[in-house]
Design a protein around this motif. Structure first.
Motif, PDB file in Angstrom:
ATOM      1  N   ASP A  32      45.816  85.868  25.759  1.00  0.00           N
ATOM      2  CA  ASP A  32      46.166  87.224  26.170  1.00  0.00           C
ATOM      3  C   ASP A  32      45.987  88.193  25.005  1.00  0.00           C
ATOM      4  O   ASP A  32      45.480  89.306  25.176  1.00  0.00           O
ATOM      5  N   LYS A  33      46.410  87.772  23.828  1.00  0.00           N
ATOM      6  CA  LYS A  33      46.275  88.634  22.651  1.00  0.00           C
ATOM      7  C   LYS A  33      44.811  88.955  22.381  1.00  0.00           C
ATOM      8  O   LYS A  33      44.462  90.082  22.030  1.00  0.00           O
ATOM      9  N   GLN A  34      43.952  87.951  22.562  1.00  0.00           N
ATOM     10  CA  GLN A  34      42.521  88.170  22.350  1.00  0.00           C
ATOM     11  C   GLN A  34      41.956  89.165  23.364  1.00  0.00           C
ATOM     12  O   GLN A  34      41.201  90.079  23.006  1.00  0.00           O
ATOM     13  N   ALA A  35      42.322  88.972  24.632  1.00  0.00           N
ATOM     14  CA  ALA A  35      41.807  89.836  25.694  1.00  0.00           C
ATOM     15  C   ALA A  35      42.343  91.257  25.566  1.00  0.00           C
ATOM     16  O   ALA A  35      41.599  92.238  25.711  1.00  0.00           O
ATOM     17  N   LEU A  36      43.634  91.396  25.299  1.00  0.00           N
ATOM     18  CA  LEU A  36      44.240  92.710  25.154  1.00  0.00           C
ATOM     19  C   LEU A  36      43.722  93.428  23.912  1.00  0.00           C
ATOM     20  O   LEU A  36      43.609  94.657  23.903  1.00  0.00           O
ATOM     21  N   LYS A  37      43.385  92.659  22.880  1.00  0.00           N
ATOM     22  CA  LYS A  37      42.840  93.264  21.663  1.00  0.00           C
ATOM     23  C   LYS A  37      41.498  93.932  21.961  1.00  0.00           C
ATOM     24  O   LYS A  37      41.174  94.995  21.404  1.00  0.00           O
ATOM     25  N   LYS A  46      34.080  94.811  30.023  1.00  0.00           N
ATOM     26  CA  LYS A  46      33.544  94.315  31.282  1.00  0.00           C
ATOM     27  C   LYS A  46      34.290  93.045  31.707  1.00  0.00           C
ATOM     28  O   LYS A  46      34.759  92.289  30.858  1.00  0.00           O
ATOM     29  N   GLU A  47      34.373  92.855  33.010  1.00  0.00           N
ATOM     30  CA  GLU A  47      35.047  91.669  33.535  1.00  0.00           C
ATOM     31  C   GLU A  47      34.442  90.393  32.960  1.00  0.00           C
ATOM     32  O   GLU A  47      35.157  89.478  32.565  1.00  0.00           O
ATOM     33  N   GLU A  48      33.118  90.323  32.920  1.00  0.00           N
ATOM     34  CA  GLU A  48      32.448  89.120  32.442  1.00  0.00           C
ATOM     35  C   GLU A  48      32.789  88.821  30.987  1.00  0.00           C
ATOM     36  O   GLU A  48      32.825  87.661  30.572  1.00  0.00           O
ATOM     37  N   GLN A  49      33.075  89.867  30.223  1.00  0.00           N
ATOM     38  CA  GLN A  49      33.464  89.668  28.827  1.00  0.00           C
ATOM     39  C   GLN A  49      34.861  89.063  28.740  1.00  0.00           C
ATOM     40  O   GLN A  49      35.088  88.107  27.990  1.00  0.00           O
ATOM     41  N   THR A  52      35.296  85.356  29.413  1.00  0.00           N
ATOM     42  CA  THR A  52      34.949  84.384  28.371  1.00  0.00           C
ATOM     43  C   THR A  52      36.197  83.970  27.592  1.00  0.00           C
ATOM     44  O   THR A  52      36.158  83.030  26.797  1.00  0.00           O
ATOM     45  N   ILE A  53      37.305  84.697  27.836  1.00  0.00           N
ATOM     46  CA  ILE A  53      38.562  84.432  27.127  1.00  0.00           C
ATOM     47  C   ILE A  53      39.643  83.915  28.066  1.00  0.00           C
ATOM     48  O   ILE A  53      40.369  82.975  27.736  1.00  0.00           O
ATOM     49  N   ILE A  54      39.765  84.545  29.224  1.00  0.00           N
ATOM     50  CA  ILE A  54      40.839  84.216  30.157  1.00  0.00           C
ATOM     51  C   ILE A  54      40.259  83.761  31.500  1.00  0.00           C
ATOM     52  O   ILE A  54      39.064  83.897  31.750  1.00  0.00           O
ATOM     53  N   THR A  55      41.126  83.239  32.350  1.00  0.00           N
ATOM     54  CA  THR A  55      40.707  82.766  33.674  1.00  0.00           C
ATOM     55  C   THR A  55      40.669  83.927  34.671  1.00  0.00           C
ATOM     56  O   THR A  55      41.315  84.966  34.450  1.00  0.00           O
ATOM     57  N   PRO A  56      39.948  83.763  35.780  1.00  0.00           N
ATOM     58  CA  PRO A  56      39.941  84.797  36.818  1.00  0.00           C
ATOM     59  C   PRO A  56      41.348  85.131  37.329  1.00  0.00           C
ATOM     60  O   PRO A  56      41.651  86.301  37.596  1.00  0.00           O
ATOM     61  N   ASN A  57      42.195  84.123  37.465  1.00  0.00           N
ATOM     62  CA  ASN A  57      43.567  84.368  37.933  1.00  0.00           C
ATOM     63  C   ASN A  57      44.347  85.231  36.950  1.00  0.00           C
ATOM     64  O   ASN A  57      45.126  86.105  37.354  1.00  0.00           O
ATOM     65  N   ARG A  58      44.142  84.977  35.659  1.00  0.00           N
ATOM     66  CA  ARG A  58      44.838  85.772  34.642  1.00  0.00           C
ATOM     67  C   ARG A  58      44.342  87.211  34.667  1.00  0.00           C
ATOM     68  O   ARG A  58      45.130  88.156  34.510  1.00  0.00           O
ATOM     69  N   LEU A  59      43.063  87.390  34.888  1.00  0.00           N
ATOM     70  CA  LEU A  59      42.510  88.738  34.973  1.00  0.00           C
ATOM     71  C   LEU A  59      43.109  89.487  36.161  1.00  0.00           C
ATOM     72  O   LEU A  59      43.415  90.683  36.060  1.00  0.00           O
ATOM     73  N   GLU A  60      43.272  88.794  37.270  1.00  0.00           N
ATOM     74  CA  GLU A  60      43.894  89.421  38.435  1.00  0.00           C
ATOM     75  C   GLU A  60      45.328  89.835  38.123  1.00  0.00           C
ATOM     76  O   GLU A  60      45.807  90.870  38.605  1.00  0.00           O
ATOM     77  N   LYS A 110      30.192  95.533  23.322  1.00  0.00           N
ATOM     78  CA  LYS A 110      29.097  94.600  23.025  1.00  0.00           C
ATOM     79  C   LYS A 110      29.215  94.092  21.587  1.00  0.00           C
ATOM     80  O   LYS A 110      29.022  92.905  21.307  1.00  0.00           O
ATOM     81  N   LYS A 111      29.512  95.013  20.693  1.00  0.00           N
ATOM     82  CA  LYS A 111      29.680  94.621  19.295  1.00  0.00           C
ATOM     83  C   LYS A 111      30.907  93.740  19.125  1.00  0.00           C
ATOM     84  O   LYS A 111      30.850  92.698  18.444  1.00  0.00           O
ATOM     85  N   PHE A 112      32.014  94.132  19.740  1.00  0.00           N
ATOM     86  CA  PHE A 112      33.268  93.382  19.601  1.00  0.00           C
ATOM     87  C   PHE A 112      33.078  91.939  20.033  1.00  0.00           C
ATOM     88  O   PHE A 112      33.491  91.012  19.337  1.00  0.00           O
ATOM     89  N   PHE A 113      32.441  91.720  21.187  1.00  0.00           N
ATOM     90  CA  PHE A 113      32.292  90.361  21.706  1.00  0.00           C
ATOM     91  C   PHE A 113      31.182  89.575  21.022  1.00  0.00           C
ATOM     92  O   PHE A 113      31.027  88.382  21.269  1.00  0.00           O
ATOM     93  N   SER A 114      30.429  90.239  20.155  1.00  0.00           N
ATOM     94  CA  SER A 114      29.441  89.518  19.349  1.00  0.00           C
ATOM     95  C   SER A 114      30.046  88.964  18.070  1.00  0.00           C
ATOM     96  O   SER A 114      29.440  88.145  17.387  1.00  0.00           O
TER      97      SER A 114
END
Length: 211
Positions: A32-37, A46-49, A52-60, A110-114
């Motif tokens: 969660d910390k990674q995704a929220l960061k 983007k959702e697809e980004q 790569t960190i969390i599950t679809p259920n967590r995103l919901e 794009k830069k962040f996830f690279s």
């Protein structure tokens, strides 16, 4: 009536028991910390980004709690005001980047996830680095007039980068700070120079990218 029983009745009447239950059901995980960061630093992701960190259920769950709002048609998500309040209260992240346009912020995400995980964890938002440089200005000179002049220069002649991160220099092995800036077509030569000025005074290398 006992004090304990009275307090319980008050919680049920005001709905406080539901608030507590809701807080207990959402425990912040490392992912969660990674995704929220990502939202904290980039504004839009983007959702697809995130997936790569969390599950679809967590995103919901994020969406239901109002942390991310669907915008556009390409899976773009906006980091909301509710999310900014949440990370400030629960994680101590009080200087979230305020989302701009999707086109601008897509360059950031794009830069962040690279970046590597370590580099992502080292990122600081635009507001964070601005505040750090201003605080530094107060301790630059003992002379109050020089300090005032320096602060005036920073306010008028510099513009903070979108975010910074730390990386290991491949040649020297030393950790260096990099300031990343998303460049849009309407950038003027003066605005570019203000970014360079900021990087110089903040003490970071400047990386500018269009897409």
């Amino acid at each position: 009536m006992s004090k304990k029983k009275s307090n319980q009745q008050w919680k049920f009447k005001t709905g406080q028991h539901l608030i507590k239950k809701e807080e207990e059901t959402f425990k912040i995980r490392y992912t969660d910390k990674q995704a929220l960061k990502a939202g904290y630093v980039c504004g839009h992701v983007k959702e697809e980004q995130l997936l790569t960190i969390i599950t679809p259920n967590r995103l919901e769950t994020y969406k239901k709690k109002g942390f991310f709002k669907e915008v556009g048609r390409d899976g773009d998500l906006k980091f909301t005001k509710e999310a900014r309040k949440f990370v400030a209260h629960h994680l101590g992240w009080e200087n979230a980047y305020i989302p701009k346009s999707i086109d601008h912020d897509s360059i950031l995400n794009k830069k962040f996830f690279s970046l590597s995980l370590e580099e992502r964890e080292s990122t600081k938002s635009e507001s964070e680095v601005r505040n750090e440089l201003m605080e530094k200005a107060f301790f630059t000179n003992e002379d109050s007039q020089q300090t005032d002049d320096y602060i005036k220069f920073l306010e008028e002649q510099t513009s903070p980068v979108d975010f910074t991160y730390e990386r290991v220099n491949a040649e020297t092995g030393e950790v260096e700070c990099v300031g990343f800036e998303a460049v849009t077509p309407n950038y003027t030569a003066e605005e570019r120079q203000m970014k360079h000025n900021f990087a110089y005074h903040y003490g970071c290398k400047l990386e500018m990218r269009r897409s």
